[in-house]
Scaffold this motif. Structure first.
Motif, PDB file in Angstrom:
ATOM      1  N   UNK A   3       0.815  -0.937   0.578  1.00 14.23           N
ATOM      2  CA  UNK A   3       0.055   0.015   0.210  1.00 14.23           C
ATOM      3  C   UNK A   3       0.636   1.001   0.486  1.00 14.23           C
ATOM      4  N   UNK A   4       2.192   0.771  -0.551  1.00 11.58           N
ATOM      5  CA  UNK A   4       2.764   2.705  -0.285  1.00 11.58           C
ATOM      6  C   UNK A   4       2.694   3.763  -0.802  1.00 11.58           C
ATOM      7  N   UNK A   5       2.262   3.024  -2.305  1.00  6.61           N
ATOM      8  CA  UNK A   5       2.155   3.829  -3.066  1.00  6.61           C
ATOM      9  C   UNK A   5       0.364   5.185  -3.062  1.00  6.61           C
ATOM     10  N   UNK A   6      -0.129   4.234  -2.267  1.00 10.58           N
ATOM     11  CA  UNK A   6      -1.129   4.878  -1.385  1.00 10.58           C
ATOM     12  C   UNK A   6      -0.912   5.873  -0.177  1.00 10.58           C
ATOM     13  N   UNK A  10      -1.648   9.501  -0.313  1.00 10.25           N
ATOM     14  CA  UNK A  10      -2.376  10.651   0.349  1.00 10.25           C
ATOM     15  C   UNK A  10      -1.483  11.506   1.135  1.00 10.25           C
ATOM     16  N   UNK A  11      -0.447  11.270   1.633  1.00 13.56           N
ATOM     17  CA  UNK A  11       0.563  12.177   2.433  1.00 13.56           C
ATOM     18  C   UNK A  11       0.838  13.431   0.902  1.00 13.56           C
ATOM     19  N   UNK A  12       0.561  12.951   0.291  1.00 15.94           N
ATOM     20  CA  UNK A  12       0.856  14.317  -0.690  1.00 15.94           C
ATOM     21  C   UNK A  12      -0.540  15.127  -1.707  1.00 15.94           C
ATOM     22  N   UNK A  13      -1.669  14.792  -0.855  1.00 17.68           N
ATOM     23  CA  UNK A  13      -2.529  15.407  -1.250  1.00 17.68           C
ATOM     24  C   UNK A  13      -2.970  16.280  -1.020  1.00 17.68           C
ATOM     25  N   UNK A 291     -14.089   6.262   3.524  1.00 20.45           N
ATOM     26  CA  UNK A 291     -15.662   6.125   4.026  1.00 20.45           C
ATOM     27  C   UNK A 291     -15.217   4.514   2.362  1.00 20.45           C
ATOM     28  N   UNK A 292     -14.480   5.260   1.666  1.00 26.82           N
ATOM     29  CA  UNK A 292     -15.165   4.233  -0.053  1.00 26.82           C
ATOM     30  C   UNK A 292     -13.660   3.168   0.293  1.00 26.82           C
ATOM     31  N   UNK A 293     -13.057   3.811   0.753  1.00 24.94           N
ATOM     32  CA  UNK A 293     -11.963   2.348   0.690  1.00 24.94           C
ATOM     33  C   UNK A 293     -12.376   1.835   1.723  1.00 24.94           C
ATOM     34  N   UNK A 294     -12.769   2.073   2.404  1.00 25.32           N
ATOM     35  CA  UNK A 294     -13.807   0.860   3.902  1.00 25.32           C
ATOM     36  C   UNK A 294     -14.921   0.105   2.473  1.00 25.32           C
ATOM     37  N   UNK A 304      -6.922   1.988   9.830  1.00 25.31           N
ATOM     38  CA  UNK A 304      -5.906   2.248  10.979  1.00 25.31           C
ATOM     39  C   UNK A 304      -4.531   1.897  10.582  1.00 25.31           C
ATOM     40  N   UNK A 305      -4.168   1.423  10.030  1.00 27.91           N
ATOM     41  CA  UNK A 305      -3.036   1.316   9.879  1.00 27.91           C
ATOM     42  C   UNK A 305      -2.428   1.688   8.908  1.00 27.91           C
ATOM     43  N   UNK A 306      -3.287   1.979   7.983  1.00 28.06           N
ATOM     44  CA  UNK A 306      -3.213   3.392   6.609  1.00 28.06           C
ATOM     45  C   UNK A 306      -2.844   4.425   7.219  1.00 28.06           C
ATOM     46  N   UNK A 307      -3.530   5.227   8.307  1.00 28.09           N
ATOM     47  CA  UNK A 307      -3.363   6.335   8.661  1.00 28.09           C
ATOM     48  C   UNK A 307      -1.967   6.745   9.570  1.00 28.09           C
TER      49      UNK A 307
END
Lengths: 385, 438
Positions: A3-6, A10-13, A291-294, A304-307
């Motif tokens: 998920x690194x690219x994800x 997100x980081x550079x949103x 929410x879309x991800x979920x 949780x882990x992503x954030x």
């Protein structure tokens, strides 16, 4: 990892926000790297692995000198392999601003400091010259001295024949390999014998001894035996390990550790607040996205882990850049100060502590927003409620 | 082309900002007051000023709703200011302690070339020669007011953790008390000449163990009794005093380190200096005690000041980015509100001013909080460090009004940088787009 690219995306949103947060993290860890280097410099003073040296000085006070007779007594003490002696001279080269330590030492003094590398020929030349001196390479560079030069020193404590002018001939330049010890290249050594004969006030007195206990003998026992020699005399001694001696000295300059940790506390508290706020904002803005991800099947835990990963990545990225800048700046400070401040290059310990701090801060900062993301109710979040 | 223009505009803003910051730091207090008054007048009287004030009041009224982001700015700036003020207060306190020591009406005589008492030696036979020099005041009994002094460094356990610290143990002559009128006994009595009795400074008593009146102390293998405590509010506060004629034999010292003398009138120093230079038997240096002690604080004070400002600057940079972040977010969050105002006819200047006023208000709060914190925690905080004489100088952090003012200036400077760019963005927000935005 997949998920690194994800996480990266997100980081550079919001580029501005991430960039600004990154910069404040960099500033904090830059400060951390530099302050911790100062702390290490103060705490590791003169510690050499395996050197096993002890310092014997007057118990009364550091400025009190000892009679020369203790040298022979200590050399004869069982368990003492070698004992050398030195005295503080405190001479000035041209201007008090040019301060550097200079000592009168016994001929075998450097034998106990194998980390000071002095070419054999130069050592011979020094031993043969009564007014000869050796200096460290850093010091020689600072004043442009070459072997054979005459170095005039102004005495501040010990005049010679009623005048303050002493002169020495430079016979050798020593170098130190270990980066941490480079600070000691800033000293000058000359013969105690010359000092003893030529100065007007003190005769037959030394400042302190450097003692090397035999390998089989417990250092503590040897130290006790040495101090027992002069117990209840007018020149009681105190023998301690070199590290303890140096640390006791450094400690006298106000509590460096306390000041440093105070500043670090303030910096990290501020940093925590800044980054925490950014992360909370980032999650708040992205509630519909989460929410879309979920909806497409990411579990609560993966959200949780992503954030969390995002906030840790942000802090680690900024922290590493900050530490790298600090690592580059530290030697620059040493050069810019003309050798007055000698900071060792950033220690492994500083890098590791820094990394640990980054991880901890990253987790603390990301935890609340991450939990919030985990607990999102899909229907409410998609509806923007 | 448009991009280049934008870049140049940005660059111009940054340069103008830097110039403004430099000018701001240099600005004396009355100019700041004038500037504040000017802005206040503009806000109240001019039409655009009134508009700005109205816009700002809307933003400020909304602050409690955005308390998280506002708190970030306030606390971030408070942290910077607190650290900066505390560091500078340490240097200031050290300097103040040494500056207060000594005066222009007394002088200290040291061996030629010595920088400090520890390095100096004055032979016993030189003392009467010094006493006979011109320029030295005489007491009621006709004797010169000169105090030959010994300074011995001794080890005492520190109050904090019991480790050995170097303490100045001063042996003084009879004239010492007359020479230092600021020194007052606050407990017990003076030592009696010829006895092993000690009086201790108040600072020393607070920093080192075992210095209560009546206690016995072992120094140089002999027992000494503490008989009194004095207070002088200068560097003597860190010392132990006894009779020079008792201290000398105890440490096998025949020579003195310094002679402190009372100067005779205004020309005393000049006369003494000339007389000293004229006597070939005396290769000695003389300085007024004020100059001597002031010189000793120079190096450390400078170091602490530079260190404080460098650390403060790095922290300030971190805080600026934090403030920028929060204000950008605030502007973005209120995009629709700002666009509405612009659609209603608020021009660029009032909008910029409004955002700036809001940030400056938060910065001011942060500055006050940080300065207040530093003052509460550190004013009068007692520490000690190694001075020039190889012994501890006890001093207190001194958070002076000037330092608080410096802290506030830094806070407002951070607010200025942190608010300007978001303010400009607010003013350039495309109205139609922002109104349409969700």
């Amino acid at each position: 990892m997949k998920y690194l690219h994800l996480i990266w995306a997100a980081l550079f949103r919001s580029k501005t926000r991430t960039f600004l947060t990154l910069l404040s993290v960099i500033a904090a860890f830059l400060l951390f790297g530099m302050l911790d280097s100062v702390r290490v410099a103060f705490n590791s003073g003169g510690q050499v692995a395996g050197a096993n040296r002890m310092i014997t000085s007057s118990r009364l006070s550091i400025t009190q000198m000892l009679p020369y007779s203790v040298v022979e007594q200590i050399r004869a003490t069982p368990g003492v392999k070698q004992a050398t002696y030195a005295a503080w001279f405190g001479g000035i080269y041209r201007d008090p601003k040019n301060f550097f330590p200079n000592f009168a030492v016994s001929p075998d003094y450097l034998d106990l400091y194998p980390e000071f590398a002095l070419p054999q020929a130069q050592k011979k030349a020094w031993l043969a010259d009564r007014t000869g001196a050796v200096v460290g390479e850093a010091l020689a560079k600072r004043f442009g001295w070459k072997v054979g030069d005459t170095i005039p020193l102004q005495a501040t404590i010990f005049p010679t024949k009623g005048s303050n002018d002493w002169s020495f001939t430079l016979r050798g330049i020593y170098t130190i390999k270990e980066q941490k010890q480079k600070g000691q290249e800033n000293a000058m050594f000359f013969h105690w014998k010359y000092f003893d004969e030529a100065n007007d006030y003190v005769k037959g007195r030394i400042g302190w001894l450097v003692v090397q206990p035999g390998s089989g003998d417990g250092a503590d026992r040897v130290a006790l035996a040495i101090d027992k020699l002069s117990a209840n005399s007018d020149h009681e001694t105190k023998t301690q390990s070199e590290a303890a001696f140096n640390q006791a000295f450094a400690k006298q300059f106000a509590d460096i550790g306390l000041i440093v940790s105070g500043i670090m506390g303030a910096v990290f508290f501020t940093l925590l607040l800044l980054t925490g706020n950014t992360m909370a904002q980032a999650v708040r803005e992205r509630i519909p996205e989460l929410a879309v991800l979920k909806t497409i099947g990411f579990s609560n835990r993966s959200v949780l882990w992503l954030v969390l990963a995002e906030s840790v990545l942000l802090v680690v990225l900024g922290g590493l850049i900050g530490l790298c800048i600090a690592a580059a700046l530290v030697p620059m400070i040493t050069t810019a100060s003309g050798g007055m401040i000698q900071l060792p290059p950033m220690a492994m310990q500083t890098w590791l502590t820094g990394l640990l701090l980054m991880l901890v801060i990253g987790v603390i900062v990301g935890l609340l927003p991450a939990i919030r993301g985990m607990r999102l109710n899909i229907v409410d979040a998609l509806a923007g409620r | 082309m448009k991009r280049l223009k934008g870049f140049l505009l940005g660059l111009g803003t940054v340069l103008a900002l830097l110039a403004a910051l430099v000018a701001w730091i240099m600005l004396p207090w009355y100019a700041v007051l004038g500037l504040a008054a000017f802005i206040a007048l503009w806000l109240v009287l001019a039409r655009s000023g009134k508009l700005a004030l109205a816009a700002a009041s809307i933003g400020i009224a909304g602050l409690p709703q955005r308390w998280g982001a506002s708190a970030v700015i306030v606390v971030g700036i408070a942290g910077v200011v607190a650290v900066l003020v505390a560091m500078l207060a340490m240097g200031e306190g050290f300097k103040a302690t040494l500056d207060k020591t000594g005066g222009t009406d007394s002088a200290i005589i040291l061996r030629g070339g010595s920088q400090a008492e520890t390095n100096s030696v004055i032979m016993r036979d030189q003392v009467p020669l010094i006493g006979s020099l011109a320029g030295i005041a005489r007491g009621a009994d006709g004797k010169p007011l000169a105090s030959p002094e010994l300074s011995q460094v001794v080890n005492l356990p520190s109050m904090a953790d019991g480790t050995d610290a170097n303490v100045q143990f001063r042996g003084v002559g009879e004239a010492a008390w007359t020479l230092r009128p600021q020194l007052k006994m606050i407990e017990g009595r003076r030592f009696q000449p010829g006895l092993r009795e000690i009086v201790v400074g108040r600072g020393a008593q607070q920093q080192f163990r075992g210095l209560q009146v009546g206690k016995q102390l072992e120094l140089a293998n002999q027992m000494w009794t503490v008989v009194g405590v004095f207070e002088s509010r200068d560097s003597h506060d860190s010392e132990l005093w006894t009779d020079a004629d008792v201290l000398g034999p105890a440490y096998q010292r025949s020579a003195f380190q310094s002679v402190t003398v009372k100067l005779d009138g205004k020309n005393g120093f000049k006369q003494l200096k000339a007389a000293l230079a004229a006597d070939p038997r005396l290769k000695l240096d003389v300085e007024t005690t004020h100059d001597y002690y002031a010189k000793q604080s120079e190096g450390l004070t400078k170091l602490i000041n530079i260190l404080g400002k460098v650390i403060g600057a790095i922290m300030a940079i971190g805080a600026v980015f934090g403030a920028l972040n929060s204000m950008y977010a605030a502007v973005a969050g209120r995009a629709r509100e700002i666009a509405t105002m612009r659609a209603l006819g608020f021009r660029g200047l009032p909008v910029v001013t409004a955002v700036m006023l809001e940030t400056m208000l938060l910065a001011l709060l942060g500055g006050l909080l940080g300065a207040g914190l530093a003052w509460l925690v550190f004013n009068g905080y007692t520490v000690s460090t190694l001075g020039q004489n190889f012994s501890q100088v006890v001093f207190q952090f001194k958070v002076s009004p000037e330092l608080l003012w410096t802290g506030l200036k830094w806070a407002l400077g951070i607010g200025l940088v942190g608010g300007l760019f978001p303010a400009l963005r607010a003013a350039r927000l495309p109205v139609t787009e922002a109104l349409r935005a969700a």
